[in-house]
Write a protein that holds these residues in place. Structure first.
Motif, short mmCIF file in Angstrom:
data_model
loop_
_atom_site.label_atom_id
_atom_site.label_comp_id
_atom_site.label_asym_id
_atom_site.label_seq_id
_atom_site.Cartn_x
_atom_site.Cartn_y
_atom_site.Cartn_z
N PHE A 8 0.82 -1.21 0.00
CA PHE A 8 0.00 0.00 0.00
C PHE A 8 0.86 1.26 0.00
CE2 PHE A 8 -3.29 -2.99 1.18
CZ PHE A 8 -4.41 -2.46 0.56
N GLY A 9 2.07 1.16 0.54
CA GLY A 9 3.00 2.28 0.45
C GLY A 9 3.38 2.57 -0.98
N ALA A 10 3.58 1.50 -1.77
CA ALA A 10 3.89 1.68 -3.19
C ALA A 10 2.70 2.30 -3.93
CB ALA A 10 4.25 0.34 -3.81
N ILE A 11 1.49 1.86 -3.59
CA ILE A 11 0.29 2.41 -4.24
C ILE A 11 0.14 3.89 -3.95
CG2 ILE A 11 -2.24 2.33 -4.28
CD1 ILE A 11 -2.04 -0.67 -3.71
N PHE A 12 0.22 4.26 -2.66
CA PHE A 12 0.09 5.67 -2.29
C PHE A 12 1.30 6.48 -2.73
CE2 PHE A 12 -3.19 4.02 0.59
CZ PHE A 12 -4.17 4.99 0.42
N GLY A 13 2.45 5.81 -2.87
CA GLY A 13 3.62 6.50 -3.41
C GLY A 13 3.39 6.91 -4.85
N ILE A 14 2.75 6.04 -5.63
CA ILE A 14 2.42 6.37 -7.02
C ILE A 14 1.39 7.50 -7.06
CG2 ILE A 14 1.36 5.48 -9.14
CD1 ILE A 14 2.45 2.69 -8.28
N LEU A 15 0.37 7.39 -6.18
CA LEU A 15 -0.69 8.40 -6.17
C LEU A 15 -0.21 9.76 -5.66
CD1 LEU A 15 -3.67 6.27 -4.75
CD2 LEU A 15 -3.27 6.96 -7.12
N SER A 16 0.90 9.78 -4.93
CA SER A 16 1.42 11.04 -4.41
C SER A 16 2.68 11.51 -5.14
CB SER A 16 1.73 10.91 -2.91
OG SER A 16 2.66 9.88 -2.68
N SER A 17 2.90 10.99 -6.35
CA SER A 17 4.05 11.39 -7.17
C SER A 17 3.58 12.23 -8.35
CB SER A 17 4.82 10.17 -7.67
OG SER A 17 4.01 9.39 -8.53
N ASN A 18 4.43 13.14 -8.78
CA ASN A 18 4.09 14.04 -9.90
C ASN A 18 3.84 13.29 -11.19
OD1 ASN A 18 4.08 16.58 -8.66
ND2 ASN A 18 6.32 16.63 -8.63
N ILE A 19 4.59 12.22 -11.41
CA ILE A 19 4.52 11.51 -12.68
C ILE A 19 3.13 10.95 -12.95
CG2 ILE A 19 5.27 9.28 -11.73
CD1 ILE A 19 6.47 10.73 -15.06
N PHE A 20 2.44 10.52 -11.92
CA PHE A 20 1.10 9.96 -12.07
C PHE A 20 0.13 11.01 -12.58
CE2 PHE A 20 -3.13 9.16 -10.24
CZ PHE A 20 -3.39 7.90 -10.74
N TYR A 21 0.20 12.20 -12.04
CA TYR A 21 -0.75 13.26 -12.41
C TYR A 21 -0.42 13.86 -13.78
CZ TYR A 21 -2.34 12.77 -7.66
OH TYR A 21 -2.85 12.25 -6.50
N PHE A 61 -2.56 14.45 3.66
CA PHE A 61 -3.17 13.38 4.44
C PHE A 61 -2.11 12.39 4.92
CE2 PHE A 61 -5.06 9.05 4.35
CZ PHE A 61 -5.92 9.19 5.42
N LEU A 62 -1.19 12.01 4.04
CA LEU A 62 -0.13 11.06 4.40
C LEU A 62 0.85 11.67 5.40
CD1 LEU A 62 0.60 9.53 0.87
CD2 LEU A 62 -0.53 8.40 2.78
N THR A 63 1.10 12.96 5.28
CA THR A 63 2.00 13.65 6.22
C THR A 63 1.44 13.61 7.64
OG1 THR A 63 2.78 15.13 4.47
CG2 THR A 63 3.17 15.82 6.74
N ILE A 64 0.14 13.84 7.77
CA ILE A 64 -0.49 13.81 9.10
C ILE A 64 -0.43 12.40 9.68
CG2 ILE A 64 -2.70 14.03 10.31
CD1 ILE A 64 -3.40 16.29 8.40
N ASN A 122 6.42 4.72 3.91
CA ASN A 122 6.86 4.04 2.69
C ASN A 122 6.43 4.80 1.45
OD1 ASN A 122 7.92 2.05 4.33
ND2 ASN A 122 6.17 0.67 4.10
N SER A 123 5.23 5.36 1.48
CA SER A 123 4.73 6.10 0.31
C SER A 123 5.61 7.31 0.02
CB SER A 123 3.28 6.54 0.53
OG SER A 123 3.20 7.50 1.57
N LYS A 124 6.12 7.96 1.07
CA LYS A 124 7.01 9.10 0.87
C LYS A 124 8.29 8.69 0.15
CE LYS A 124 9.62 12.64 3.36
NZ LYS A 124 10.08 13.12 4.69
N VAL A 125 8.85 7.56 0.57
CA VAL A 125 10.10 7.07 -0.05
C VAL A 125 9.86 6.69 -1.50
CG1 VAL A 125 11.90 5.31 0.06
CG2 VAL A 125 10.97 6.28 2.17
N PHE A 126 8.78 5.95 -1.77
CA PHE A 126 8.47 5.56 -3.15
C PHE A 126 8.21 6.79 -4.02
CE2 PHE A 126 7.39 1.34 -1.32
CZ PHE A 126 8.12 0.55 -2.20
N ALA A 127 7.48 7.77 -3.49
CA ALA A 127 7.17 8.98 -4.27
C ALA A 127 8.44 9.75 -4.61
CB ALA A 127 6.21 9.87 -3.47
#
Length: 499
Positions: free
Chosen positions: A79-92, A108-111, A147-152
């Motif tokens: 799920f960290g990889a999923i949210f990492g993709i959703l919180s990365s510039n490349i996806f948008y 949201f992830l920062t909080i 994990n999402s921060k690192v993946f992003a």
């Protein structure tokens, strides 16, 4: 008159000055009645209890620890990889989605990651009671965000021109995204994901100290009964588990071009998602009646005065600063002073023990001959994190080119000066950058020593939860989250300036 200039090397040693006020308060608070107990604790490390009964207990407790830590690690990585993709510039950029959603997800992830897993665990235990599920969920919540921060961050290093090249052949956008992110995702998993498994084991042990289960629960029960031989049996078994898990995963080879391995990853990915959602829905609806306790959030009142609240916030900030100072400066100072092969072996063993023994247990042990204080909590947290930063420093120094060091020694320069200028000075910048990242974690870990050591917001959180004062709990969590977020922003600026 020449001005004194601070470089990265001197900045690595300067924070050790925090030990002056710490040492003064610790000496004034010392009492000699518990030294015999502390001595017994140390001696028991060389004479752990071994019999059939305790071996069976160790096996059962390790099984519980492995179950909680491995499943929480697997879920948080995926799920960290999923949210990492959703919180990365490349996806948008690929799907032409407004950046407004990007900002919302990141905030949201920062909080979520600003609050330590122990805090999540204590809150969930108050609502749902004690069971294994609480341990898994408590670890997964902040770990997914971390994990999402690192993946992003890794995905944002992808050159957008690569997508434009793929887009020229009219490839589907989803296929283009998968092509671009596959190698960075796998490489991040190799370099970072396996380290998170060890972190998950340690978090499981800390939660176990508060009754979740696993080896941590047995460690705490042994300490309560002052059965130190039994306690060290559990600690050494935990050490074996951590070492074996690291060795096993080091042997695993990842090949991003292997089709069978790719299919296996995809299968594990979807099975974990389906199982996690099913388990989460079952857990929520099976314990639905416990949600009634949340209604007291709006009925309870707060007796927390403004002055006391600001004092707790200040204590938490000072605690994190003092602990960070110890974690930064102690490893290079000790390694630089005792710079010989024999001393290095003892330093590495001591650093491993500091990483192995859970922070609450270190604090409880020190409390046998010292009164609870901010200095004792800072020393405990600083020593634990110094064990972690020393591991990184040793790894980097051992892999560094030693020609400058050898050349300086051949010129007759002392060994300590040669180490400082020929070895450490080349690692100081990257070492400080890692310590800036580590200080984010230290801020969140103040909750651990706060609960045990009666200092800062961690102590107030425990008190408020015990009395079901949910308004106070909410206020404390907001304060904790705010301190962690501001600290993360400051440390991010420092880290960027060092890299």
């Amino acid at each position: 008159m020449n001005k004194l200039k601070l470089n990265h090397t001197s900045l690595s040693f300067l924070p050790i000055l925090v030990c002056i006020p710490l040492g003064y308060q610790l000496i004034t608070n010392i009492h000699f009645g518990g030294f015999k107990l502390f001595q017994e604790f140390l001696i028991s490390a060389f004479n752990p209890k071994i019999d059939n009964e305790i071996i069976l207990t160790v096996i059962n407790r390790l099984n519980e620890t492995i179950l909680i830590s491995f499943f929480s690690w697997l879920v948080s990585i995926i799920f960290g990889a999923i949210f990492g993709i959703l919180s990365s510039n490349i996806f948008y950029k690929i799907f032409n989605i407004p950046s407004f959603f990007y900002s919302i997800i990141r905030f949201f992830l920062t909080i979520i990651r600003s609050i330590h897993e122990l805090v999540w665990g204590i809150i969930l235990m108050q609502i749902y009671g004690i069971n294994f599920s609480i341990g898994i969920i408590a670890i997964c919540i902040p770990y997914i965000a971390v994990n999402s921060k690192v993946f992003a961050e890794q995905l944002e290093t992808i050159d957008y021109k690569s997508f434009e090249s793929i887009n020229q052949i009219n490839a589907p956008k989803f296929s283009s995204l998968l092509t671009l992110i596959w190698n960075p995702i796998i490489n991040t998993f190799k370099n970072f994901g396996l380290y998170r498994l060890e972190c998950s084991i340690r978090s499981t042990v800390i939660l176990g100290l508060f009754g979740i289960g696993g080896i941590g629960t047995s460690i705490f029960l042994s300490f309560q009964t002052l059965n130190f031989r039994e306690l060290w049996t559990y600690l050494w078994s935990l050490a074996i588990l951590i070492i074996l898990s690291g060795l096993i995963f080091k042997k695993i080879k990842f090949n991003t071009t292997n089709k069978i391995l790719s299919i296996f990853f995809i299968a594990v990915f979807f099975i974990t998602i389906l199982f996690s959602f099913s388990y989460f829905l079952y857990f929520i609806f099976n314990n639905f009646e416990n949600f009634n306790s949340l209604s007291s959030l709006f009925k309870s009142s707060s007796d927390l005065g403004l002055f006391d609240f600001l004092k707790l916030i200040l204590e938490t900030i000072i605690l994190s600063l003092l602990s960070t100072g110890i974690a930064i400066s102690l490893p290079p100072l000790v390694i630089g002073i005792f710079n010989n092969n024999t001393s290095k072996i003892f330093i590495k063993i001591f650093a491993f023990l500091l990483r192995l023994i859970p922070t609450p247990l270190i604090l409880l042990t020190l409390l046998t001959f010292n009164n609870p204080s901010l200095s004792l909590a800072a020393l405990t947290l600083g020593l634990h994190n110094a064990g972690i930063t020393s591991k990184l420093l040793f790894t980097n120094l051992d892999s560094q080119d030693r020609r400058n060091y050898i050349a300086m020694k051949s010129l007759g320069i002392s060994k300590k000066t040669s180490w400082l200028l020929g070895l450490f000075s080349q690692q100081a910048k990257s070492y400080l950058a890692y310590c800036a990242y580590r200080s984010d974690i230290i801020i969140r870990e103040t909750a651990i020593v706060g609960v045990i050591g009666s200092v800062g917001l961690g102590w107030q959180l425990q008190e408020s939860l015990s009395s079901f004062a949910w308004q106070e709990v909410t206020i404390v969590l907001i304060a904790y989250s705010s301190i962690a977020i501001v600290g993360e922003l400051i440390n991010g600026k420092i880290k960027n300036s060092l890299t």
